[in-house]
Design an enzyme around this catalytic site. Structure first.
Site, short mmCIF file in Angstrom:
data_model
loop_
_atom_site.label_atom_id
_atom_site.label_comp_id
_atom_site.label_asym_id
_atom_site.label_seq_id
_atom_site.Cartn_x
_atom_site.Cartn_y
_atom_site.Cartn_z
N HIS A 102 0.84 -1.20 0.00
CA HIS A 102 0.00 0.00 0.00
C HIS A 102 0.88 1.25 0.00
O HIS A 102 1.95 1.26 0.60
CB HIS A 102 -0.89 0.04 1.25
CG HIS A 102 -2.03 -0.91 1.19
ND1 HIS A 102 -3.17 -0.65 0.47
CD2 HIS A 102 -2.22 -2.11 1.75
CE1 HIS A 102 -4.01 -1.64 0.61
NE2 HIS A 102 -3.45 -2.56 1.38
N LYS A 156 15.39 -6.83 3.16
CA LYS A 156 16.55 -6.56 2.31
C LYS A 156 17.02 -7.85 1.66
O LYS A 156 16.71 -8.95 2.13
CB LYS A 156 17.69 -5.96 3.14
CG LYS A 156 17.34 -4.63 3.75
CD LYS A 156 18.48 -4.09 4.58
CE LYS A 156 18.06 -2.76 5.19
NZ LYS A 156 19.05 -2.26 6.12
#
Length: 177
Positions: A102, A156
């Site tokens: 979002h 990551k």
């Protein structure tokens, strides 16, 4: 006309997968028949599907999925958007891999009205183990021969031969000979 028929076939297979096949018992039941039925329908609507792929009971995924040989999408997993999964990838139950999120960058309108961010594909290498309830966020690459611990939130890239865990996921050790 041929393109139209191909789209109809994909739509029918997707509909049958989500209305019937995904609800069949887990792969260990009934001599593997349920596993073969899910594979039959799923491979006909995903972007690319390797050999002997296991789509488990309750697995949700988009048609933009690319999955390699001898890999699996675990029980009740959610794989959304553009995701590439390599060969020999194990995925535990209830994992979430989402290539979009979002938006929340504007302060003048509520977050629920801002729509979605630009899609960032997820890449999972070969021979990777993704533990139960792991979450892999947009744009992440998980290197070959890595382990993502149960419950980890991967924000990551994960290098090859790494074991990661925690929230957010951090390298815990490297796999060595």
């Amino acid at each position: 006309m041929r393109l139209f028929l191909m789209r109809v076939k994909r739509w029918i297979c997707r509909t049958l997968y989500y209305s019937f096949a995904m609800k069949l018992p887990a792969s260990a039941d009934r001599g593997g028949r349920c596993r073969r039925i899910r594979f039959f329908f799923a491979r006909r609507f995903v972007k690319s599907c390797g050999r002997n792929v296991n789509f488990e009971h309750g697995a949700h995924f988009d048609s933009d999925l690319t999955i390699g040989d001898f890999s699996g999408v675990g029980i009740d997993c959610n794989v959304g958007g553009s995701v590439t999964i390599g060969d020999h990838v194990m995925m535990g139950p209830e994992c979430v891999l989402l290539s979009h999120n979002h938006r929340f960058d504007r302060l003048d309108i509520p977050m629920c009205q801002q729509g979605f961010s630009e899609e960032q594909p997820i890449h999972i290498g070969n021979d990777v183990w993704i533990g139960t309830r792991a979450i892999i966020l947009p744009g992440v690459t998980v290197g070959d021969h890595s382990v993502v611990g149960a419950g980890a939130v991967v924000t990551k890239d994960v290098p090859p031969y790494a074991v990661v865990g925690g929230v957010p996921a951090k390298i815990m050790k490297h796999i060595t000979k």
